[in-house]
Motif scaffolding. Structure first.
Motif, PDB file in Angstrom:
ATOM      1  N   UNK A   1      -3.878   8.562 -12.857  1.00 21.85           N
ATOM      2  CA  UNK A   1      -5.179   7.898 -12.969  1.00 21.85           C
ATOM      3  C   UNK A   1      -5.793   7.709 -11.582  1.00 21.85           C
ATOM      4  N   UNK A   2      -4.904   7.571 -10.591  1.00 19.84           N
ATOM      5  CA  UNK A   2      -5.402   7.347  -9.224  1.00 19.84           C
ATOM      6  C   UNK A   2      -5.352   8.619  -8.394  1.00 19.84           C
ATOM      7  N   UNK A   3      -5.526   9.739  -9.075  1.00 19.07           N
ATOM      8  CA  UNK A   3      -5.429  11.017  -8.356  1.00 19.07           C
ATOM      9  C   UNK A   3      -6.688  11.254  -7.509  1.00 19.07           C
ATOM     10  N   UNK A   4      -6.492  11.986  -6.410  1.00 23.06           N
ATOM     11  CA  UNK A   4      -7.640  12.305  -5.556  1.00 23.06           C
ATOM     12  C   UNK A   4      -7.886  13.817  -5.602  1.00 23.06           C
ATOM     13  N   UNK A   5      -9.104  14.226  -5.345  1.00 22.23           N
ATOM     14  CA  UNK A   5      -9.437  15.649  -5.322  1.00 22.23           C
ATOM     15  C   UNK A   5     -10.381  15.930  -4.178  1.00 22.23           C
ATOM     16  N   UNK A   6     -10.837  17.178  -4.082  1.00 20.95           N
ATOM     17  CA  UNK A   6     -11.718  17.522  -2.960  1.00 20.95           C
ATOM     18  C   UNK A   6     -13.020  16.728  -2.974  1.00 20.95           C
ATOM     19  N   UNK A   7     -13.415  16.233  -4.154  1.00 17.52           N
ATOM     20  CA  UNK A   7     -14.723  15.548  -4.199  1.00 17.52           C
ATOM     21  C   UNK A   7     -14.610  14.057  -4.500  1.00 17.52           C
ATOM     22  N   UNK A   8     -13.395  13.567  -4.608  1.00 21.10           N
ATOM     23  CA  UNK A   8     -13.301  12.121  -4.903  1.00 21.10           C
ATOM     24  C   UNK A   8     -12.102  11.482  -4.213  1.00 21.10           C
ATOM     25  N   UNK A   9     -12.220  10.175  -3.968  1.00 17.32           N
ATOM     26  CA  UNK A   9     -11.062   9.412  -3.509  1.00 17.32           C
ATOM     27  C   UNK A   9     -10.663   8.402  -4.575  1.00 17.32           C
ATOM     28  N   UNK A  10      -9.413   7.944  -4.512  1.00 21.17           N
ATOM     29  CA  UNK A  10      -8.939   6.828  -5.336  1.00 21.17           C
ATOM     30  C   UNK A  10      -8.250   5.861  -4.396  1.00 21.17           C
ATOM     31  N   UNK A  11      -8.761   4.652  -4.315  1.00 22.96           N
ATOM     32  CA  UNK A  11      -8.175   3.679  -3.378  1.00 22.96           C
ATOM     33  C   UNK A  11      -7.681   2.455  -4.133  1.00 22.96           C
ATOM     34  N   UNK A  12      -6.681   1.827  -3.549  1.00 27.70           N
ATOM     35  CA  UNK A  12      -6.069   0.687  -4.227  1.00 27.70           C
ATOM     36  C   UNK A  12      -6.034  -0.512  -3.294  1.00 27.70           C
ATOM     37  N   UNK A  13      -6.727  -1.554  -3.686  1.00 23.31           N
ATOM     38  CA  UNK A  13      -6.703  -2.800  -2.909  1.00 23.31           C
ATOM     39  C   UNK A  13      -5.552  -3.652  -3.420  1.00 23.31           C
ATOM     40  N   UNK A  14      -4.687  -4.086  -2.518  1.00 27.04           N
ATOM     41  CA  UNK A  14      -3.514  -4.866  -2.926  1.00 27.04           C
ATOM     42  C   UNK A  14      -3.557  -6.229  -2.244  1.00 27.04           C
ATOM     43  N   UNK A  15      -3.479  -7.262  -3.052  1.00 26.81           N
ATOM     44  CA  UNK A  15      -3.536  -8.625  -2.504  1.00 26.81           C
ATOM     45  C   UNK A  15      -2.220  -9.024  -1.838  1.00 26.81           C
ATOM     46  N   UNK A  16      -2.291  -9.984  -0.939  1.00 29.46           N
ATOM     47  CA  UNK A  16      -1.087 -10.536  -0.336  1.00 29.46           C
ATOM     48  C   UNK A  16      -0.509 -11.587  -1.269  1.00 29.46           C
ATOM     49  N   UNK A  17       0.744 -11.988  -1.185  1.00 30.47           N
ATOM     50  CA  UNK A  17       1.724 -11.421  -0.266  1.00 30.47           C
ATOM     51  C   UNK A  17       2.199 -10.055  -0.754  1.00 30.47           C
ATOM     52  N   UNK A  18       2.312  -9.153   0.222  1.00 33.82           N
ATOM     53  CA  UNK A  18       2.817  -7.815  -0.067  1.00 33.82           C
ATOM     54  C   UNK A  18       4.330  -7.896   0.116  1.00 33.82           C
ATOM     55  N   UNK A  19       5.048  -8.130  -0.978  1.00 32.08           N
ATOM     56  CA  UNK A  19       6.495  -8.348  -0.900  1.00 32.08           C
ATOM     57  C   UNK A  19       6.823  -9.822  -0.718  1.00 32.08           C
ATOM     58  N   UNK A  20       8.139 -10.120  -0.783  1.00 34.82           N
ATOM     59  CA  UNK A  20       8.596 -11.508  -0.631  1.00 34.82           C
ATOM     60  C   UNK A  20       9.374 -11.703   0.653  1.00 34.82           C
ATOM     61  N   UNK A  21       9.769 -10.580   1.226  1.00 40.82           N
ATOM     62  CA  UNK A  21      10.540 -10.596   2.467  1.00 40.82           C
ATOM     63  C   UNK A  21      10.547  -9.163   3.000  1.00 40.82           C
ATOM     64  N   UNK A  22      11.260  -8.944   4.093  1.00 40.23           N
ATOM     65  CA  UNK A  22      11.262  -7.610   4.709  1.00 40.23           C
ATOM     66  C   UNK A  22      11.703  -6.536   3.719  1.00 40.23           C
ATOM     67  N   UNK A  23      12.794  -6.829   3.040  1.00 37.03           N
ATOM     68  CA  UNK A  23      13.386  -5.805   2.170  1.00 37.03           C
ATOM     69  C   UNK A  23      12.447  -5.400   1.036  1.00 37.03           C
ATOM     70  N   UNK A  24      11.852  -6.412   0.372  1.00 34.18           N
ATOM     71  CA  UNK A  24      10.988  -6.080  -0.770  1.00 34.18           C
ATOM     72  C   UNK A  24       9.698  -5.404  -0.302  1.00 34.18           C
ATOM     73  N   UNK A  25       9.216  -5.756   0.892  1.00 31.45           N
ATOM     74  CA  UNK A  25       8.007  -5.091   1.406  1.00 31.45           C
ATOM     75  C   UNK A  25       8.315  -3.622   1.704  1.00 31.45           C
ATOM     76  N   UNK A  26       9.511  -3.380   2.298  1.00 31.16           N
ATOM     77  CA  UNK A  26       9.912  -1.987   2.572  1.00 31.16           C
ATOM     78  C   UNK A  26      10.019  -1.201   1.266  1.00 31.16           C
ATOM     79  N   UNK A  27      10.577  -1.878   0.257  1.00 29.65           N
ATOM     80  CA  UNK A  27      10.744  -1.204  -1.029  1.00 29.65           C
ATOM     81  C   UNK A  27       9.377  -0.814  -1.608  1.00 29.65           C
ATOM     82  N   UNK A  28       8.413  -1.740  -1.534  1.00 29.66           N
ATOM     83  CA  UNK A  28       7.069  -1.424  -2.037  1.00 29.66           C
ATOM     84  C   UNK A  28       6.479  -0.241  -1.272  1.00 29.66           C
TER      85      UNK A  28
END
Ligand code: BG6
Length: 472
Positions: A138-165
């Motif tokens: 659904x979020x595929x991009x092509x030569x004529x379009x972009x698909x962007x995703x805005x992600x709210x904070x907190x991004x992860x709960x700690x170092x490990x989970x942020x790396x995993x994301x």
């Protein structure tokens, strides 16, 4: 508008709001989208799709928006649609894809238009949402379009989970599609930190440990956690505003000049500061340099357990281990249920020595102070010292001030967030490296917090910080 943004604004775009019935959507996103639309600051051909688990028709959704968001126009209501969907249900993404295609056909798009997804949902869902967005294409991009995703904070709960994301993003999507939101970076008053610092020579030569004594960044909110108990309980004050908003304010205050207004350069300067933060990895260091507290009625909030040890206030004495800032303490504190709303950054300059301080001047504190205020006033002020009128030579402090003119209403930070994401301007979006560097500083604090007592304070008062201040 440059030619790139002109092109972007001319490409049909669908904005997909995940969490359309949530707190953030109603307080910030829908009002910001309506205002952007009113000011013609959205693409010419645009549709907005609200997505949430609640069963309702597009007509009901529009009625809600008309009733709850101030000043929406009929025209704005016309561009809204609604889709009921469970974000954890992989199959449902095909339904989502079809709904977006329908909207794009209405906009006259042949292949695919631009797609902006905003994840205003609990961070616990991110992993599955990234996977499902990737797998369903659904979020595929092509030569004529972009698909962007805005992600709210907190991004992860700690170092490990942020790396995993981050690794899930790399597996299912592309890093260039991700815009990590920290709406503090999008505030006019904060963007001004860069403008003020790097357009004026006045302070340039005093911006270091020879001249600055300390920096104090505070975010006092008089409100409590309101109806966000279930979310707040999983994060606490430090993850909610410390790991992101307040550390980013610190970076803007301490970073070197990026030389120009360039997203990559600014981000790399911010990253430089985050990477130089002194990490407290032992229990002793954490106990000495951090403080946490909880307001007394917090546990009575819906969604909070009787023995919750989630902090609603924190303070950290941080140091930037660089030649420029060695020895300067950066006190950052944030809390809910405070006596007042007060969000500001204070830069305390050292006392001039020798000081021609006059009668009884010795022993007095005659330092200058520069304050960037976000709440309750939006202003920049400088405290300086002058001779008090009269026969005696006595100093008194005065203030020079710039007060923002918001009589016409400053745009909400979320207008900037949405608009910059559409334009592909990354200046206000922390990169994956920045988020991870911030976690590298915060995670050992959280991991060692059982050694720091959780102090209780009465809602509407300041926690007693004596023990913490003793360590100064
Ligand atoms: C959010 C936090 O990121 O920022 C909230 O989750 C906080 O807890 C809010 O109240 C403050 O934002 P603003 O723009 O109102 O200062």
């Amino acid at each position: 508008m440059n030619s790139y943004s002109y092109m972007t604004f001319n490409t049909p775009t669908t904005i997909i709001l995940f969490g359309a019935m949530g707190d953030l959507a109603w307080r910030k996103l829908l009002p910001s989208l309506s205002d952007l639309y009113k000011r013609r600051n959205l693409p010419k051909d645009v549709r907005i799709l609200g997505v949430s688990r609640e069963q309702m028709s597009t007509t009901t959704f529009k009625d809600y928006v008309a009733g709850k968001v101030n000043g929406v126009s009929e025209e704005f209501l016309d561009i809204l649609s609604y889709l009921q969907m469970d974000l954890l249900d992989e199959e449902a993404y095909h339904k989502l894809g079809a709904a977006i295609l329908d909207m794009e056909h209405e906009l006259g798009v042949d292949v695919r238009g631009n797609r902006l997804f905003h994840l205003a949902v609990p961070p616990t869902l991110y992993k599955e949402v990234f996977k499902n967005l990737g797998n369903s294409e659904v979020a595929i991009e092509g030569p004529t379009n972009w698909s962007r995703i805005l992600v709210e904070k907190p991004f992860g709960y700690d170092s490990e989970s942020a790396e995993e994301l981050n690794s899930i993003i790399n597996q299912y999507l592309k890093e260039t599609q991700i815009f990590r939101v920290d709406h503090y970076l999008a505030k006019d008053t904060i963007e001004n930190l860069i403008a003020f610092r790097f357009s004026n020579a006045l302070f340039e030569h005093t911006w270091d440990n020879n001249h600055v004594e300390s920096v104090h960044i505070k975010m006092y909110e008089s409100g409590d956690v309101e109806n966000r108990g279930a979310f707040y309980e999983t994060v606490g004050a430090l993850r909610d505003v410390g790991q992101n908003h307040l550390l980013q304010l610190l970076t803007l205050l301490a970073m070197d000049s990026p030389g120009e207004l360039n997203a990559e350069k600014i981000s790399s300067m911010r990253l430089g500061i985050l990477n130089s933060l002194r990490v407290y990895s032992s229990k002793e260091e954490v106990a000495k340099n951090t403080f946490r507290a909880q307001y007394d009625s917090y546990r009575d909030t819906a969604g909070i357990s009787d023995n919750s040890d989630t902090e609603t206030y924190f303070a950290i004495r941080a140091f930037v281990d660089s030649p420029v800032w060695q020895g300067v303490s950066f006190l950052i504190e944030g809390g809910k249920g405070m006596p007042e709303d007060n969000i500001e950054i204070q830069v305390q300059f050292k006392r001039r020595t020798p000081c021609v301080c006059g009668v009884n001047g010795e022993g007095h504190e005659h330092g200058n102070r520069l304050t960037f205020s976000l709440q309750p006033q939006k202003q920049i002020s400088i405290r300086f010292w002058v001779k008090k009128p009269g026969l005696e030579y006595v100093l008194e402090s005065q203030e020079l001030k710039y007060v923002y003119d918001d009589s016409k209403g400053l745009p909400d930070a979320y207008e900037q967030v949405l608009r910059d994401a559409i334009l592909g301007n990354r200046t206000i979006f922390p990169t994956a490296q920045e988020v991870c560097a911030a976690w590298k500083f915060i995670t050992p604090i959280i991991n060692n917090w059982e050694s720091v007592p959780l102090v209780s304070y009465k809602k509407g008062t300041m926690p007693l910080l004596q023990e913490f201040n003793k360590n100064l």
